[in-house]
Design an enzyme around this catalytic site. Sequence first.
Site, PDB file in Angstrom:
ATOM      1  N   HIS A 124      14.998 -39.487 -20.327  1.00 43.88           N
ATOM      2  CA  HIS A 124      16.290 -39.105 -19.740  1.00 43.88           C
ATOM      3  C   HIS A 124      16.676 -40.190 -18.733  1.00 43.88           C
ATOM      4  CE1 HIS A 124      18.905 -36.728 -17.020  1.00 43.88           C
ATOM      5  NE2 HIS A 124      19.059 -35.891 -18.028  1.00 43.88           N
ATOM      6  N   ASP A 201       7.659 -36.377 -16.245  1.00 44.23           N
ATOM      7  CA  ASP A 201       8.917 -35.653 -16.090  1.00 44.23           C
ATOM      8  C   ASP A 201       8.770 -34.348 -16.867  1.00 44.23           C
ATOM      9  OD1 ASP A 201      11.387 -34.555 -16.554  1.00 44.23           O
ATOM     10  OD2 ASP A 201      12.369 -36.422 -17.142  1.00 44.23           O
ATOM     11  N   GLN A 204      11.644 -30.405 -19.068  1.00 43.92           N
ATOM     12  CA  GLN A 204      11.814 -29.585 -20.279  1.00 43.92           C
ATOM     13  C   GLN A 204      10.524 -28.893 -20.692  1.00 43.92           C
ATOM     14  OE1 GLN A 204      14.644 -28.920 -21.534  1.00 43.92           O
ATOM     15  NE2 GLN A 204      15.944 -30.510 -20.659  1.00 43.92           N
TER      16      GLN A 204
HETATM   17  N1  C6P Z   1      18.550 -32.534 -18.677  1.00 42.87           N
HETATM   18  C1  C6P Z   1      19.980 -31.689 -20.450  1.00 42.87           C
HETATM   19  O1  C6P Z   1      20.973 -31.089 -20.850  1.00 42.87           O
HETATM   20  P1  C6P Z   1      18.042 -32.426 -13.100  1.00 42.87           P
HETATM   21  O2  C6P Z   1      19.466 -32.721 -13.459  1.00 42.87           O
HETATM   22  O3  C6P Z   1      17.553 -33.282 -11.967  1.00 42.87           O
HETATM   23  O4  C6P Z   1      17.758 -30.979 -12.918  1.00 42.87           O
HETATM   24  O5  C6P Z   1      17.167 -32.822 -14.395  1.00 42.87           O
HETATM   25  C2  C6P Z   1      17.259 -34.112 -14.945  1.00 42.87           C
HETATM   26  C3  C6P Z   1      16.439 -34.203 -16.192  1.00 42.87           C
HETATM   27  C4  C6P Z   1      15.309 -34.989 -16.184  1.00 42.87           C
HETATM   28  N2  C6P Z   1      14.515 -35.075 -17.244  1.00 42.87           N
HETATM   29  C5  C6P Z   1      14.761 -34.411 -18.381  1.00 42.87           C
HETATM   30  C6  C6P Z   1      13.815 -34.533 -19.538  1.00 42.87           C
HETATM   31  C7  C6P Z   1      15.900 -33.598 -18.458  1.00 42.87           C
HETATM   32  O6  C6P Z   1      16.155 -32.936 -19.585  1.00 42.87           O
HETATM   33  C8  C6P Z   1      16.774 -33.507 -17.349  1.00 42.87           C
HETATM   34  C9  C6P Z   1      18.033 -32.717 -17.414  1.00 42.87           C
HETATM   35  C10 C6P Z   1      19.713 -31.737 -18.947  1.00 42.87           C
HETATM   36  O7  C6P Z   1      19.189 -32.232 -21.211  1.00 42.87           O
HETATM   37  C11 C6P Z   1      20.927 -32.169 -18.190  1.00 42.87           C
HETATM   38  S1  C6P Z   1      21.346 -33.840 -18.488  1.00 42.87           S
END
Ligand code: C6P
Length: 407
Positions: A124, A201, A204
Amino acid sequence: MTAPIDVTALRADFPALDNKVNGRPLIYLDNAATTQTPRVVVEAEVDASYNRRANVHRGVHSLSQEATAAMEATRRRVKEFIGADSTDEIIFTRGTTEAINLVASSYGSLLKAGDEVILTTMEHHSNIVPWQLLQQRSGIVIKVVPIDADGSLDLDEYRRLFSERTRLVSVCHVSNVLGTVNPITEMAAEAHRHGALICVDGAQAVSHLKVDVKALGADFYAFSSHKMYGPAGVGILYGRRELLEAMPPYQGGGEMIGHVSFQGSTWADLPYKFEAGTPDYIGAAALASAIDYMEAVGMDNIAAYEHALLDYAMEQMRTIDGIRFFGTAPGKAAVISFLLGSAHHYDTGILLDQLGVAVRTGHHCAQPLMEAYGIEGTVRASFALYNTREEIDIFIAALRRVAAMLS
Ligand code: C6P
């Protein structure tokens, strides 16, 4: 052993699922973006707002102490939930993004020009851009693990990327686009063999599978409350104590200090050294209820249930002419990225919405991954513990209609 989930009873806990969209019952399949919150979490937020609204760690008065106790109770709950050794290793952030920025900025400040960080094609943007910012500041080198056709990491290439300059691997536990579950234990062991660290990370992962940071061998582990049935605006960074102790503060401000004078300042002990300013103590307090909720259902039960939904959905979707899937790795999580023939992902998403089905479309903040597949974006359906086979039937019927309209 897993136990079946009483999904009808669970759904009653999520008032949002009773909503209508465009005159039709909402079929919410955008859980990888944000999950809905159960009543108990909203009630915990309301209770904290009405009864424990006072700045934390600052007041001698009772209300402040109660607010502090609620936030610290969540810290203990998170520590148990992910199997950390100490609450000193649990840092509250605004979310996964801020947690990774903290690592890239603070741990990153210890790196020198030419030191290497390994990322993967499926990251991401929040696990790419912070490292690029560090690259601009310090001249680190970024290396990238490629993926196989099914969306698995190429682990042979991963092993080849290490050199004596490799300092850190930063990788998602579960891909937000492909659903691939990466072999973190194996990857961590490889990183450690080379004297490097691993930052995971977990955005998910935490609501879909049991996470134990020590069993995984993670040095850092980041995740967001809003993707695990909790309030938005709260996240967690787990970091091994000795690493956090050696790292400089990320931001300066109130509560992260030992003593401040114009001659210089000293820092608070862990974890407060990394928690400058007033946090979202209401959301942080309520996160404990989200963890309680998931654990009452059982992480293994959630995983088994979601996998059954995934298998059912994939089986139905495969019968749609011209459908293309992105991410079919064995053991993947319940995230399905696809395209209908040559139809644009956006058009598919808009038409599904007209039929009451909420999916995400676009690049999903993973543009390098889209580039690797030679596409601009996908349609993504992602499941949570409250989704049902009946909802999948409605989704598939809607998809067939949309496919016919767009063909
Ligand atoms: N993905 C999706 O629709 P935040 O925004 O900080 O809570 O998370 C960021 C983030 C980081 N790593 C991964 C693997 C993610 O999936 C996400 C957030 C959402 O896939 C919003 S873009």
